[in-house]
Design an enzyme around this catalytic site. Structure first.
Site, PDB file in Angstrom:
ATOM      1  N   ASN A 281     -29.922   4.970   9.463  1.00  0.00           N
ATOM      2  CA  ASN A 281     -30.204   4.431   8.169  1.00  0.00           C
ATOM      3  C   ASN A 281     -30.813   6.179   8.017  1.00  0.00           C
ATOM      4  OD1 ASN A 281     -30.122   4.409   5.692  1.00  0.00           O
ATOM      5  ND2 ASN A 281     -31.460   2.069   5.592  1.00  0.00           N
TER       6      ASN A 281
ATOM      7  N   LYS B 246     -31.581   6.904   4.912  1.00  0.00           N
ATOM      8  CA  LYS B 246     -32.182   6.227   2.907  1.00  0.00           C
ATOM      9  C   LYS B 246     -32.285   7.869   1.962  1.00  0.00           C
ATOM     10  CE  LYS B 246     -34.786   2.781   5.862  1.00  0.00           C
ATOM     11  NZ  LYS B 246     -35.560   1.599   5.908  1.00  0.00           N
TER      12      LYS B 246
ATOM     13  N   HIS C 209     -28.697  -4.333   2.453  1.00  0.00           N
ATOM     14  CA  HIS C 209     -30.672  -4.092   2.480  1.00  0.00           C
ATOM     15  C   HIS C 209     -31.347  -4.471   1.890  1.00  0.00           C
ATOM     16  CE1 HIS C 209     -33.201  -1.101   3.998  1.00  0.00           C
ATOM     17  NE2 HIS C 209     -32.928  -0.583   5.356  1.00  0.00           N
TER      18      HIS C 209
ATOM     19  N   GLU D  44     -33.162  -3.409   0.629  1.00  0.00           N
ATOM     20  CA  GLU D  44     -34.119  -2.315  -0.078  1.00  0.00           C
ATOM     21  C   GLU D  44     -33.174  -2.324  -1.361  1.00  0.00           C
ATOM     22  OE1 GLU D  44     -33.990   1.330   2.446  1.00  0.00           O
ATOM     23  OE2 GLU D  44     -36.064   0.465   2.997  1.00  0.00           O
TER      24      GLU D  44
ATOM     25  N   GLU E 279     -32.907  -7.712   9.574  1.00  0.00           N
ATOM     26  CA  GLU E 279     -34.256  -6.524   9.331  1.00  0.00           C
ATOM     27  C   GLU E 279     -35.630  -7.430   8.753  1.00  0.00           C
ATOM     28  OE1 GLU E 279     -32.170  -2.402   9.663  1.00  0.00           O
ATOM     29  OE2 GLU E 279     -32.604  -2.941   7.360  1.00  0.00           O
TER      30      GLU E 279
ATOM     31  N   GLY F 241     -40.049   0.043   8.062  1.00  0.00           N
ATOM     32  CA  GLY F 241     -41.016   0.876   6.903  1.00  0.00           C
ATOM     33  C   GLY F 241     -42.560   0.828   7.487  1.00  0.00           C
TER      34      GLY F 241
ATOM     35  N   SER G  72     -39.004  -0.443  12.167  1.00  0.00           N
ATOM     36  CA  SER G  72     -39.729   0.154  12.666  1.00  0.00           C
ATOM     37  C   SER G  72     -39.952   0.143  14.118  1.00  0.00           C
ATOM     38  CB  SER G  72     -41.209  -0.359  12.766  1.00  0.00           C
ATOM     39  OG  SER G  72     -41.548  -0.835  11.531  1.00  0.00           O
TER      40      SER G  72
END
Ligand code: 13P
Length: 255
Positions: free
Chosen positions: A9, A11, A94, A96, A166, A172, A211
């Site tokens: 991904n 992003k 996701h 985000e 996730e 991240g 991560s």
């Protein structure tokens, strides 16, 4: 482990030229890893160019998002049909998108239905926040996101989804979940999927994300219910993503 699967991904990173450069840098390494499904998800703007760069390599390409409606007055949005013109996979749900763009389980569920209806493979993401984990609610939150996100699908349709766990606190942050924590969560997801997809749940790809790097990937895919990974930061480095994909393929071959 029955369905080795690794996805990048990227992003909101990379211009078209940068994305093509990165795709070319990982193309040969990924092409050799035929034992795993390999997918790269660039930003929309680079989808066509990255798909061309991977043509003939066996590497799939995916979008990072789509709108559930086929077309209409949705300025700035991209429909599933538009995505399907260019690639075969799409990330939905996701964290985000959930957190920064207010996407609800219901809206994500509409995307999953639309994607499957178009023959796209959804990479359906879910995961708890740190606050939810510390309150002892991680399993319940993940179960709810899974049930709501896949609501209304028949077992055959559920079986066509790749599910990515996730945990938000691991994305991240450089602070990956431990393999034990991931396995516990993902074993729970596999059991839930057994109720939604019957026996097909056993061969559905379940990915860990958060991560992931070349040093920790082997410890994740050694777990019974972790078939691969959804990789953010480390997928922006060709050598790192190829190393992660190689570990996923190797674990699949060993099982
Ligand atoms: P990182 O690998 O950068 O933690 O990102 C994970 C992720 O969000 C993949 O979708």
């Amino acid at each position: 482990m029955t369905a080795p699967f690794v996805a990048a991904n990227w992003k909101m990173h990379l211009t078209v030229a940068e994305a093509v450069g990165l795709a070319k840098g990982m193309r040969d390494g990924l092409a050799a890893l035929t034992g795993a499904t390999r997918v790269v998800c660039p930003p929309f703007t680079a989808l066509a160019a990255v798909a061309a760069a991977f043509e003939g390599s066996g590497v799939g390409v995916g979008a990072q998002n789509m709108h559930p409606e086929a077309s209409g007055a949705f300025t700035g949005e991209v429909s599933g049909a538009m995505v399907r013109d260019l690639c075969a996979y799409v990330i939905v749900g996701h964290s985000e998108r959930r957190q920064l763009f207010g996407e609800t389980d219901d809206f994500i569920n509409r995307k999953v239905h639309a994607a499957l209806g178009l023959g796209l493979t959804p990479i359906f993401c879910l995961g708890e926040t740190l606050e939810q984990r510390e309150a002892g609610r991680a399993a319940a939150v993940c179960r709810e996101q899974l049930r709501r996100g896949l609501d209304g699908l028949d077992p055959d349709a559920v079986a066509r989804v790749a599910v990515a766990y996730e945990p938000v606190w691991a994305i991240g942050t450089g602070r990956a979940a431990t393999p034990d924590i991931a396995q516990e969560a993902m074993g729970g997801l596999r059991r839930e999927l057994g109720e939604l997809a019957d026996a097909a749940a056993d061969s559905m790809p379940l990915l860990y994300g958060g991560s992931v790097n070349p040093d920790n990937i082997a410890s994740f895919v050694a777990e019974a219910d972790i078939d691969g990974a959804l990789v953010g930061g480390a997928s922006l480095r060709a050598d790192q993503f190829v190393a992660i994909a190689a570990a996923v393929a190797q674990a699949g071959a060993a099982s």
